[in-house]
Motif scaffolding. Structure first.
Motif, PDB file in Angstrom:
ATOM      1  N   ASP A 170      49.685 -13.627  11.514  1.00 27.19           N
ATOM      2  CA  ASP A 170      49.066 -12.068  10.866  1.00 27.19           C
ATOM      3  C   ASP A 170      47.651 -11.995  11.143  1.00 27.19           C
ATOM      4  OD1 ASP A 170      48.327 -10.152   9.179  1.00 27.19           O
ATOM      5  OD2 ASP A 170      49.208 -10.775   7.574  1.00 27.19           O
ATOM      6  N   PRO A 171      47.324 -11.190  11.808  1.00 22.66           N
ATOM      7  CA  PRO A 171      45.903 -11.014  12.416  1.00 22.66           C
ATOM      8  C   PRO A 171      44.994 -10.600  10.879  1.00 22.66           C
ATOM      9  CG  PRO A 171      47.051  -9.471  13.698  1.00 22.66           C
ATOM     10  CD  PRO A 171      48.178  -9.923  12.510  1.00 22.66           C
ATOM     11  N   LEU A 172      45.688 -10.064   9.933  1.00 25.81           N
ATOM     12  CA  LEU A 172      44.764  -9.867   8.537  1.00 25.81           C
ATOM     13  C   LEU A 172      44.466 -11.074   7.906  1.00 25.81           C
ATOM     14  CD1 LEU A 172      43.775  -7.065   7.632  1.00 25.81           C
ATOM     15  CD2 LEU A 172      45.574  -7.245   5.974  1.00 25.81           C
ATOM     16  N   GLN A 173      45.485 -11.923   7.911  1.00 22.82           N
ATOM     17  CA  GLN A 173      45.237 -13.253   6.930  1.00 22.82           C
ATOM     18  C   GLN A 173      44.318 -14.279   8.146  1.00 22.82           C
ATOM     19  OE1 GLN A 173      46.861 -12.501   4.094  1.00 22.82           O
ATOM     20  NE2 GLN A 173      46.962 -14.636   4.409  1.00 22.82           N
ATOM     21  N   GLN A 174      44.462 -13.941   9.370  1.00 21.33           N
ATOM     22  CA  GLN A 174      43.363 -14.685  10.388  1.00 21.33           C
ATOM     23  C   GLN A 174      42.159 -14.348   9.895  1.00 21.33           C
ATOM     24  OE1 GLN A 174      44.799 -13.863  14.123  1.00 21.33           O
ATOM     25  NE2 GLN A 174      46.683 -15.087  14.228  1.00 21.33           N
ATOM     26  N   ARG A 175      42.046 -13.294   9.836  1.00 22.40           N
ATOM     27  CA  ARG A 175      40.457 -12.367   9.434  1.00 22.40           C
ATOM     28  C   ARG A 175      40.038 -13.008   8.021  1.00 22.40           C
ATOM     29  NH1 ARG A 175      38.637  -7.060  12.303  1.00 22.40           N
ATOM     30  NH2 ARG A 175      36.961  -7.463  10.649  1.00 22.40           N
ATOM     31  N   LEU A 176      41.055 -13.022   7.082  1.00 18.32           N
ATOM     32  CA  LEU A 176      40.658 -13.445   6.015  1.00 18.32           C
ATOM     33  C   LEU A 176      39.898 -14.768   5.773  1.00 18.32           C
ATOM     34  CD1 LEU A 176      43.327 -11.646   3.629  1.00 18.32           C
ATOM     35  CD2 LEU A 176      40.659 -11.020   3.643  1.00 18.32           C
ATOM     36  N   ALA A 177      40.706 -15.735   6.515  1.00 17.51           N
ATOM     37  CA  ALA A 177      40.162 -16.940   6.444  1.00 17.51           C
ATOM     38  C   ALA A 177      39.033 -17.276   7.126  1.00 17.51           C
ATOM     39  CB  ALA A 177      41.318 -17.914   7.320  1.00 17.51           C
ATOM     40  N   PHE A 178      38.816 -16.502   8.354  1.00 18.14           N
ATOM     41  CA  PHE A 178      37.534 -16.724   9.241  1.00 18.14           C
ATOM     42  C   PHE A 178      36.198 -15.982   8.226  1.00 18.14           C
ATOM     43  CE2 PHE A 178      40.115 -16.723  13.020  1.00 18.14           C
ATOM     44  CZ  PHE A 178      40.058 -18.063  13.202  1.00 18.14           C
ATOM     45  N   GLN A 179      36.616 -14.928   7.467  1.00 17.38           N
ATOM     46  CA  GLN A 179      35.564 -14.342   6.627  1.00 17.38           C
ATOM     47  C   GLN A 179      35.045 -15.394   5.735  1.00 17.38           C
ATOM     48  OE1 GLN A 179      36.816 -10.791   4.144  1.00 17.38           O
ATOM     49  NE2 GLN A 179      36.958 -10.071   6.085  1.00 17.38           N
ATOM     50  N   GLN A 180      35.867 -15.936   5.089  1.00 14.43           N
ATOM     51  CA  GLN A 180      35.493 -17.225   4.130  1.00 14.43           C
ATOM     52  C   GLN A 180      34.428 -17.984   4.700  1.00 14.43           C
ATOM     53  OE1 GLN A 180      38.200 -19.411   1.817  1.00 14.43           O
ATOM     54  NE2 GLN A 180      39.842 -17.928   2.496  1.00 14.43           N
ATOM     55  N   VAL A 181      34.740 -18.571   5.971  1.00 12.81           N
ATOM     56  CA  VAL A 181      34.093 -19.433   6.814  1.00 12.81           C
ATOM     57  C   VAL A 181      32.426 -18.708   7.113  1.00 12.81           C
ATOM     58  CG1 VAL A 181      33.614 -21.132   8.743  1.00 12.81           C
ATOM     59  CG2 VAL A 181      36.068 -20.336   7.970  1.00 12.81           C
ATOM     60  N   ARG A 182      32.643 -17.686   7.556  1.00  8.59           N
ATOM     61  CA  ARG A 182      31.580 -16.637   7.720  1.00  8.59           C
ATOM     62  C   ARG A 182      30.489 -16.553   6.449  1.00  8.59           C
ATOM     63  NH1 ARG A 182      29.312 -12.865  11.149  1.00  8.59           N
ATOM     64  NH2 ARG A 182      27.172 -12.336   9.979  1.00  8.59           N
ATOM     65  N   GLY A 183      31.375 -16.478   5.402  1.00  6.35           N
ATOM     66  CA  GLY A 183      30.732 -16.424   4.141  1.00  6.35           C
ATOM     67  C   GLY A 183      29.808 -17.624   3.606  1.00  6.35           C
ATOM     68  N   LEU A 184      30.433 -18.722   3.881  1.00  6.24           N
ATOM     69  CA  LEU A 184      29.900 -20.020   3.777  1.00  6.24           C
ATOM     70  C   LEU A 184      28.548 -20.341   4.589  1.00  6.24           C
ATOM     71  CD1 LEU A 184      33.028 -22.274   3.416  1.00  6.24           C
ATOM     72  CD2 LEU A 184      31.479 -21.622   1.408  1.00  6.24           C
ATOM     73  N   PHE A 185      28.783 -19.856   5.855  1.00  5.19           N
ATOM     74  CA  PHE A 185      27.786 -19.964   6.854  1.00  5.19           C
ATOM     75  C   PHE A 185      26.564 -18.860   6.320  1.00  5.19           C
ATOM     76  CE2 PHE A 185      26.202 -17.966  10.755  1.00  5.19           C
ATOM     77  CZ  PHE A 185      25.761 -19.148  11.463  1.00  5.19           C
ATOM     78  N   ASP A 186      26.629 -17.872   5.955  1.00  8.99           N
ATOM     79  CA  ASP A 186      25.691 -17.071   5.568  1.00  8.99           C
ATOM     80  C   ASP A 186      24.952 -17.465   4.051  1.00  8.99           C
ATOM     81  OD1 ASP A 186      26.234 -15.001   7.635  1.00  8.99           O
ATOM     82  OD2 ASP A 186      27.433 -13.785   6.324  1.00  8.99           O
ATOM     83  N   THR A 187      25.813 -18.126   3.392  1.00  8.69           N
ATOM     84  CA  THR A 187      25.100 -18.568   2.246  1.00  8.69           C
ATOM     85  C   THR A 187      24.211 -19.958   2.404  1.00  8.69           C
ATOM     86  OG1 THR A 187      27.190 -17.939   0.840  1.00  8.69           O
ATOM     87  CG2 THR A 187      25.522 -19.846  -0.174  1.00  8.69           C
ATOM     88  N   LEU A 188      24.744 -20.584   3.349  1.00  8.26           N
ATOM     89  CA  LEU A 188      23.968 -21.832   3.850  1.00  8.26           C
ATOM     90  C   LEU A 188      22.456 -21.164   4.463  1.00  8.26           C
ATOM     91  CD1 LEU A 188      26.310 -24.398   5.150  1.00  8.26           C
ATOM     92  CD2 LEU A 188      25.272 -24.524   3.051  1.00  8.26           C
ATOM     93  N   ASN A 189      22.425 -20.276   5.228  1.00 10.36           N
ATOM     94  CA  ASN A 189      21.285 -19.714   6.017  1.00 10.36           C
ATOM     95  C   ASN A 189      20.399 -19.076   5.040  1.00 10.36           C
ATOM     96  OD1 ASN A 189      21.647 -20.579   8.527  1.00 10.36           O
ATOM     97  ND2 ASN A 189      22.615 -18.817   9.219  1.00 10.36           N
ATOM     98  N   ALA A 190      21.058 -18.422   3.761  1.00 15.15           N
ATOM     99  CA  ALA A 190      20.327 -17.869   2.887  1.00 15.15           C
ATOM    100  C   ALA A 190      19.575 -18.736   1.990  1.00 15.15           C
ATOM    101  CB  ALA A 190      21.078 -16.894   2.227  1.00 15.15           C
ATOM    102  N   ARG A 191      20.229 -19.948   1.979  1.00 17.36           N
ATOM    103  CA  ARG A 191      19.456 -21.082   1.082  1.00 17.36           C
ATOM    104  C   ARG A 191      18.649 -21.888   1.839  1.00 17.36           C
ATOM    105  NH1 ARG A 191      24.641 -22.751  -2.455  1.00 17.36           N
ATOM    106  NH2 ARG A 191      24.551 -21.093  -3.677  1.00 17.36           N
TER     107      ARG A 191
END
Ligand SMILES: *Cc1c(COP(=O)(O)O)cnc(C)c1O
Length: 233
Positions: A170-191
């Motif tokens: 399911d492409p939507l489920q795929q995107r939701l999982a990758f979104q989480q990783v992207r969120g962690l990545f952005d948080t680390l960079n923001a910190r």
């Protein structure tokens, strides 16, 4: 079956380009990593002749055998399999990247064992977003602390995050999982970290990964064909 490989390299590159454009991204910002585990050096050579330069391997001895057979080619080798402590020296000495670092002890060994004559080893931290205890990867809760410590190790260059979400068609489920990783990545960079690599997306889900910001997709089956025996990711 190596004669099929050049056409597949082109086809995957086209899909990558199309997915990048669909997300208003530059395809040049996305590295295609060819995952050659279980395929022999003739398959790697066929892909290299079609212009492929980055190759990913999961098993140290298998990788070293291929590197030896292909020493005359200018290839970039990435280690993407689970890393046991007794394998760190071979990885530190023979690879440009390690994508599957998930413990400080392993990172410390890789740093200590990286030869002085080589540039720092590029490292991604593997994150486990599915919460499956059986899977490798650091939990999101422990990620920040691990990232800060790894970033301080002298012979490593912390480049980003790697993830292997639970497979789903399911492409939507795929995107939701990758979104989480992207969120962690952005948080680390923001910190205060400066990460530039999101290693996510495989044959079955790389378009969704690119839509969510992946900068490196790890593709095996779509380039080399079905693997002949099952291997643990
Ligand atoms: C095997 C493997 C891949 C490639 O998977 P395909 O589905 O064949 O594209 C990517 N990443 C990791 C970590 C792997 O072990």
């Amino acid at each position: 079956m190596t004669e099929l490989i050049p056409g597949r390299v082109l086809a995957v590159r086209e899909r990558l380009t199309h997915a990048a454009h669909a997300a208003s991204r530059n395809p040049q910002d996305i590295t295609l990593l060819a995952v050659s585990k279980t395929y022999d050096h003739t398959a790697v050579r066929a892909a290299a002749l079609a212009g492929q330069r980055d190759f990913g391997e999961n098993y140290l001895q298998e990788a070293l055998d291929k590197q030896k057979a292909l020493a005359n080619l200018d290839l970039v080798w990435h280690f993407i399999g689970p890393i046991q402590s007794n394998k760190t020296r071979g990885i530190a000495e023979n690879f440009a990247w390690a994508h599957s670092v998930d413990r400080l002890k392993v990172a410390e060994r890789l740093s200590a064992q990286r030869p002085d004559g080589l540039p720092p080893l590029n490292v991604c931290l593997e994150v486990n977003i599915s919460g499956e205890a059986s899977k490798g990867g650091v939990t999101p809760d422990a990620l920040q602390q691990l990232a800060e410590r790894v970033a301080d190790l002298p012979r490593l260059c912390l480049r980003g995050l790697m993830a292997i979400p639970a497979p789903t068609p399911d492409p939507l489920q795929q995107r939701l999982a990758f979104q989480q990783v992207r969120g962690l990545f952005d948080t680390l960079n923001a910190r205060g970290l400066s990460l530039d690599t999101l290693s996510m997306g495989m044959s079955g889900d790389f378009e969704a990964a690119i839509a969510e910001g992946s900068t490196l997709v790890r593709i095996g089956t779509a380039l080399f064909g079905a693997r002949h025996y099952p291997v643990a990711a």
